[in-house]
Write an enzyme that holds these catalytic residues in place. Structure first.
Site, PDB file in Angstrom:
ATOM      1  N   GLU A  55       0.615   3.988   0.951  1.00 38.84           N
ATOM      2  CA  GLU A  55      -0.102   5.102   1.688  1.00 38.84           C
ATOM      3  C   GLU A  55       1.080   6.054   2.389  1.00 38.84           C
ATOM      4  O   GLU A  55       1.850   5.356   3.107  1.00 38.84           O
ATOM      5  CB  GLU A  55      -1.066   4.315   2.879  1.00 38.84           C
ATOM      6  CG  GLU A  55      -2.071   3.640   2.271  1.00 38.84           C
ATOM      7  CD  GLU A  55      -2.781   2.508   3.360  1.00 38.84           C
ATOM      8  OE1 GLU A  55      -3.998   2.302   3.433  1.00 38.84           O
ATOM      9  OE2 GLU A  55      -1.987   1.885   4.131  1.00 38.84           O
ATOM     10  N   ARG A  96      -0.601  -6.401  12.327  1.00 40.97           N
ATOM     11  CA  ARG A  96      -1.462  -5.740  13.282  1.00 40.97           C
ATOM     12  C   ARG A  96      -1.901  -6.796  14.388  1.00 40.97           C
ATOM     13  O   ARG A  96      -2.240  -6.451  15.532  1.00 40.97           O
ATOM     14  CB  ARG A  96      -2.674  -5.195  12.647  1.00 40.97           C
ATOM     15  CG  ARG A  96      -2.406  -3.792  11.728  1.00 40.97           C
ATOM     16  CD  ARG A  96      -3.520  -3.024  11.594  1.00 40.97           C
ATOM     17  NE  ARG A  96      -3.269  -1.986  10.628  1.00 40.97           N
ATOM     18  CZ  ARG A  96      -4.106  -1.271  10.131  1.00 40.97           C
ATOM     19  NH1 ARG A  96      -5.430  -1.537  10.353  1.00 40.97           N
ATOM     20  NH2 ARG A  96      -3.850  -0.198   9.265  1.00 40.97           N
ATOM     21  N   ARG A 107       0.185   2.107  12.960  1.00 40.59           N
ATOM     22  CA  ARG A 107      -0.309   0.964  12.421  1.00 40.59           C
ATOM     23  C   ARG A 107      -0.244   0.658  11.064  1.00 40.59           C
ATOM     24  O   ARG A 107      -1.007  -0.201  10.506  1.00 40.59           O
ATOM     25  CB  ARG A 107      -2.077   0.968  13.294  1.00 40.59           C
ATOM     26  CG  ARG A 107      -2.558   2.186  12.611  1.00 40.59           C
ATOM     27  CD  ARG A 107      -4.265   2.106  13.126  1.00 40.59           C
ATOM     28  NE  ARG A 107      -5.066   3.095  12.565  1.00 40.59           N
ATOM     29  CZ  ARG A 107      -4.776   4.492  12.756  1.00 40.59           C
ATOM     30  NH1 ARG A 107      -3.922   4.916  13.522  1.00 40.59           N
ATOM     31  NH2 ARG A 107      -5.618   5.310  12.115  1.00 40.59           N
ATOM     32  N   HIS A 108       0.397   1.679  10.340  1.00 41.86           N
ATOM     33  CA  HIS A 108       0.413   1.592   9.094  1.00 41.86           C
ATOM     34  C   HIS A 108       1.920   1.294   8.445  1.00 41.86           C
ATOM     35  O   HIS A 108       2.840   1.718   8.878  1.00 41.86           O
ATOM     36  CB  HIS A 108       0.241   3.019   8.334  1.00 41.86           C
ATOM     37  CG  HIS A 108      -1.358   2.980   8.016  1.00 41.86           C
ATOM     38  ND1 HIS A 108      -1.914   3.950   9.228  1.00 41.86           N
ATOM     39  CD2 HIS A 108      -2.271   2.730   7.372  1.00 41.86           C
ATOM     40  CE1 HIS A 108      -3.275   3.923   8.659  1.00 41.86           C
ATOM     41  NE2 HIS A 108      -3.549   3.439   7.935  1.00 41.86           N
ATOM     42  N   ARG A 148       0.917  -1.182   0.049  1.00 45.33           N
ATOM     43  CA  ARG A 148       0.010  -0.105   0.143  1.00 45.33           C
ATOM     44  C   ARG A 148       0.934   1.383  -0.186  1.00 45.33           C
ATOM     45  O   ARG A 148       1.502   1.294   1.194  1.00 45.33           O
ATOM     46  CB  ARG A 148      -0.854  -0.119   1.169  1.00 45.33           C
ATOM     47  CG  ARG A 148      -1.824  -1.294   1.478  1.00 45.33           C
ATOM     48  CD  ARG A 148      -2.999  -1.238   0.721  1.00 45.33           C
ATOM     49  NE  ARG A 148      -3.695  -2.483   0.916  1.00 45.33           N
ATOM     50  CZ  ARG A 148      -4.771  -2.773   1.421  1.00 45.33           C
ATOM     51  NH1 ARG A 148      -5.304  -1.949   2.329  1.00 45.33           N
ATOM     52  NH2 ARG A 148      -5.337  -3.911   1.525  1.00 45.33           N
ATOM     53  N   GLU A 194      -8.260  -1.913  13.938  1.00 52.18           N
ATOM     54  CA  GLU A 194      -8.969  -2.946  13.087  1.00 52.18           C
ATOM     55  C   GLU A 194      -7.808  -3.681  12.533  1.00 52.18           C
ATOM     56  O   GLU A 194      -6.824  -3.567  12.073  1.00 52.18           O
ATOM     57  CB  GLU A 194      -9.377  -2.114  11.657  1.00 52.18           C
ATOM     58  CG  GLU A 194      -9.764  -2.906  10.518  1.00 52.18           C
ATOM     59  CD  GLU A 194      -9.675  -2.221   9.198  1.00 52.18           C
ATOM     60  OE1 GLU A 194      -9.877  -1.154   9.055  1.00 52.18           O
ATOM     61  OE2 GLU A 194      -9.226  -2.769   8.211  1.00 52.18           O
ATOM     62  N   SER A 230     -10.811  -6.643   7.726  1.00 53.15           N
ATOM     63  CA  SER A 230     -11.972  -6.425   6.773  1.00 53.15           C
ATOM     64  C   SER A 230     -12.596  -7.637   6.172  1.00 53.15           C
ATOM     65  O   SER A 230     -11.652  -8.393   5.627  1.00 53.15           O
ATOM     66  CB  SER A 230     -11.835  -5.345   5.819  1.00 53.15           C
ATOM     67  OG  SER A 230     -11.404  -4.092   6.509  1.00 53.15           O
TER      68      SER A 230
END
Ligand code: AMO
Length: 427
Positions: A212, A401, A218-219, A210, A350, A353
């Site tokens: 991001e 995570r 948490r990333h 990712r 989280e 998903s």
């Protein structure tokens, strides 16, 4: 024959052993050396008397974190702190460590995180760090065992791909000969194609990428995704597989290494499914009762997640997310504003998903339009829906995570061997 340090516990006094490991600590008094040797299973004192080994003078100059092989006699009536020592009869020096060490392995003072990550090979020598990855390994073994028993097929899908899965903005571009390619954000489209291929139940453990720009605890820009997809099931059944897989894996890991975890300061509790469930709308109401001002369609901030974590304390599902907040492949509920989707939270983060997926070809086409996606980019995927696609559901679980949260670590980089984040590409 090598003996692991932990195994000396079960051996008799006076037994001859060979240990191999790193010199953790060194105390010297002229004709006597006390060496704490560490291997992947523990530490033990090695006592070396001048005259008991041939290379005493050479060993006397040895540095901390050098690697040695020790031959000696196990003394279980030692006056050392642990009551056990090895009386050396031979020491072979295998590798000498430079000084000074860029990072202390047993120092009480904690180095800053960048120094630790820059010298990760030394940082990981700390027993309490090694145990994080032993835990991860056992946990994954448990999940694999559970999935295997439930007749899931473990698959491997490509990581170099031609289209975005989870949204166009967060893609790493790759030059692929004459073509533009990307690193895959999730095996989503491929696991669904495999459902259309008649595989029935699949799972995959692999890297996901990712781009991001987020820089949070948490990333990661590369993480390990545990993905599952099954035919002829709905979101409810997918949630059941998830809570059972995690509970089985955690409980089994406690059976295997609970004592080692406790010794290292990690307190992991046994799990008992089912996990609590709350709908997105219920959560919204609860948060607004607690002083937030959220409307339907708003995402939950870290602050909101903290409030929910206080209510649930552990694992809980948030179900029924608004359609606008979920990807094109998510199946709507009877109320089309809401999807048959869920997140699994562990405390305030989280970790998974999932959802039931759209399996109707026309609905998929509509969703491409609604989300402003170019259906031509997804032709390879869409094709699998045209010729017989069963209803299906699945999830993606972030391994780092999960481990971070189960062990109570405060940064996802702690549960990543060599983290990739906004600024870090090495080691
Ligand atoms: P999602 O994008 O929510 O869903 O990702 C699934 C899980 O992957 C983990 N994760 C991350 N971990 C660390 N750093 C990140 N940047 C990061 N991004 C995601 C989280 C998250 O819950 N295709 C869907 C899954 C599905 O529906 O099957 C997906 O990728 O733990």
């Amino acid at each position: 024959m090598r003996t692991y340090i932990a195994d000396t516990e079960t051996l008799d006094d006076g037994k001859e052993v060979t240990l191999q490991g790193w010199i953790q600590e060194l105390r010297k008094i002229k004709n006597l050396m006390f060496i704490i040797v560490r291997d992947s299973t523990g530490q033990i004192q090695v006592t070396v008397k001048k005259g008991s080994i041939t290379n005493y003078d050479e060993l006397y100059e040895i540095t901390r974190e050098s690697v040695i092989s020790v031959h000696g006699i196990l003394n279980k009536k030692s006056v050392s702190r642990s009551g056990t020592e090895i009386l050396a009869t031979g020491v072979e020096i295998l590798s000498i460590a430079d000084t000074p060490l860029p990072l202390g392995v047993i120092d009480r003072v904690s180095a800053d995180f960048d120094t630790r990550l820059n010298n990760r090979f030394l940082d990981l020598r700390k027993p309490e760090h090694l145990v994080i990855f032993k835990f991860e390994s056992q946990l994954l073994f448990g999940i694999r065992e559970y999935m295997n028993r439930e007749n899931f097929i473990e698959v491997h899908t490509p990581k170099i791909v031609g289209a975005a899965t989870e949204g166009g903005a967060d893609l790493f571009r790759v030059e692929y000969f004459e073509k533009q390619a990307y690193l895959n954000q999730s095996p989503q489209l491929y696991k669904e194609i495999l459902i259309g291929s008649g595989f029935d139940k699949v799972f995959e453990v692999g890297p996901a990428f990712r781009a991001e720009k987020e820089n949070t605890v948490r990333h990661l820009n590369e993480f390990t995704s545990i993905d599952m997809e099954a035919a002829f099931i709905d979101d409810r059944k997918a949630m059941e597989y998830l809570e059972r897989a995690i509970s089985y894996a955690v409980n089994r890991t406690i059976d295997v290494m609970g004592a080692e975890l406790e010794r290292s300061g990690y307190h992991v509790s046994r799990l008992d499914p089912p996990f609590p469930r709350i709908t997105y709308e219920e959560a919204l109401g609860y948060l607004n009762d607690h002083g937030l001002k959220l409307s339907f369609g708003d995402d939950f901030s870290p602050e909101a997640n903290k409030i929910l974590a206080q209510k649930f304390n552990g694992f809980y599902f948030i179900t029924g997310w608004p359609s606008a907040m979920r990807p094109f492949y998510t199946h709507p509920d009877t109320n089309p504003e809401i999807t048959k989707s869920f997140d699994l939270q562990l405390n305030d983060i989280e970790v998974t998903s999932g959802a039931q997926r759209v399996h109707n070809y026309r609905m998929l086409e509509e969703n491409f339009m609604k989300k402003g996606l170019n259906k031509n980019d997804f032709e390879f995927y869409e094709k699998a829906f045209k010729y017989g696609m069963p209803p299906h559901a699945g999830w993606g679980l972030g391994l780092e995570r999960l481990v971070m949260n189960l062990l109570g670590l405060n940064n996802v980089r702690e549960s990543t061997l060599f983290p990739r984040d906004r600024t870090r590409l090495s080691p």
